[in-house]
Design an enzyme around this catalytic site. Sequence first.
Site, PDB file in Angstrom:
ATOM      1  N   GLU A 205      -3.959   9.236   6.923  1.00  0.00           N
ATOM      2  CA  GLU A 205      -4.701   8.186   7.619  1.00  0.00           C
ATOM      3  C   GLU A 205      -5.896   8.738   8.405  1.00  0.00           C
ATOM      4  O   GLU A 205      -5.954   8.697   9.633  1.00  0.00           O
ATOM      5  CB  GLU A 205      -3.779   7.349   8.505  1.00  0.00           C
ATOM      6  CG  GLU A 205      -2.720   6.610   7.693  1.00  0.00           C
ATOM      7  CD  GLU A 205      -1.959   5.544   8.466  1.00  0.00           C
ATOM      8  OE1 GLU A 205      -1.975   5.594   9.712  1.00  0.00           O
ATOM      9  OE2 GLU A 205      -1.339   4.676   7.826  1.00  0.00           O
ATOM     10  N   GLU A 322       0.884   3.465   1.156  1.00  0.00           N
ATOM     11  CA  GLU A 322       1.807   3.043   2.212  1.00  0.00           C
ATOM     12  C   GLU A 322       1.774   1.526   2.316  1.00  0.00           C
ATOM     13  O   GLU A 322       0.696   0.932   2.368  1.00  0.00           O
ATOM     14  CB  GLU A 322       1.432   3.616   3.582  1.00  0.00           C
ATOM     15  CG  GLU A 322       1.765   5.067   3.809  1.00  0.00           C
ATOM     16  CD  GLU A 322       1.595   5.458   5.284  1.00  0.00           C
ATOM     17  OE1 GLU A 322       1.783   4.590   6.167  1.00  0.00           O
ATOM     18  OE2 GLU A 322       1.276   6.633   5.545  1.00  0.00           O
TER      19      GLU A 322
END
Length: 416
Positions: A205, A322
Amino acid sequence: MKPLLVISFLSFALIWVSPASSDAGGSGGGGFVETDGARFVLNGSPFYANGFNAYWMMVIAADPSQRGRVSSALEEASGRGLVIARTWAFNDGGGWMALQSSPGSYDEQVFQGLDFVVSEARKYGMRLVLSLVNNYDSMGGKKQYVEWARARGQPVSSEDDFFTNDLVKSFYKDHIKTVLTRRNSITGVTYRDDPTIMAWELMNEVRCPSDPSAKTVQSWITEMASYVKSIDRKHLLEAGLEGFYGPSSQKMQQYPLHFQVGTDFIANNQIPDIDFTTVHSYPDQWLSNSNEDEQLSFLNNWIETHITDAQNMLRKPVLFAEFGKSSNGYSPDQRDRIFNAVYSTIYSSASKGGAAAGGMFWQLLTEGLDSFQDGYGIVLSQGSSTVDIISLQSQKLNRIRKMFARRRHVKAGWKH
């Protein structure tokens, strides 16, 4: 997603599992996963795969008495047709089971835990996506790297100096080289030569909120991707993006989400050394003040938009790396709606040979890992309607793989 920091595991007990192996969907064994335009290919055939996240595997396997938990999780996943797993190849700083306690100083026992994860993944027919550093300070992350540089007199003031400070970047490059050139103590195969590893991920991320233009991240990804490829051109590489749009796209206004994180889904993924794109999806977190129908509508648009852009603009595969929904305060039916929305759109694209390569839910757990439960954890052996949905998606994507393989064999027969 930022995982919960886990403190102690002294109560873990050994779980023995049989050494049975499987080749779920033909993913295990020889051949590197590659790309052909907007599709993954394996051994010449399009590769669509269902998968999961299990960031905890290395640190658990670092204790030999706990390795049965990793084996158990992989065996259960294989039994449900899951064939790709994303996990951490980092744990930076002085915390529990740190892989890299200080720049260039590695704990061999922890590294052998990662060796075990890779060897077991191969045994159970899994391909791995290995992430190399965290955006968050859980398990070290970019904050730890900056602190290491500050301790050596560097004038760093922000975590975002991770992306620009030369000493920090050299620390990170050294970690990349150490992992990619690691010789597995169990298999004897160097990581960069092991097809069990499907891809490297630059950062979990990626975020640089101090530069909303995304130019800082653009420069960093360009430099680090080139460095990875200078060591290893056999494996695929992705940046670790969540899918947020930036200044290069009008969709920045369509999906503002009330914050900017300094990344650009289009520009960042146009970097030539980035082989495929990734998207994360957490409408329950991002739109916490919206109702379920609004969150679901956002999710459907979010997924479809990124598939279209990966297919038509970027011409690279997209992996929904995700997604999930917390069970805290929500019913199983609400979680199932999220899984069905993600899976059905992926299947629709894959069945047409499109760019959606698969999805990886957050997160897989196994019995005895309650300390890692963040509300999103799913234990396959416990069974549930969500587990049934996961299994069905695996079956559907496996049928697609077999369909494309048959077509390839028929065409090969015609040529002879």
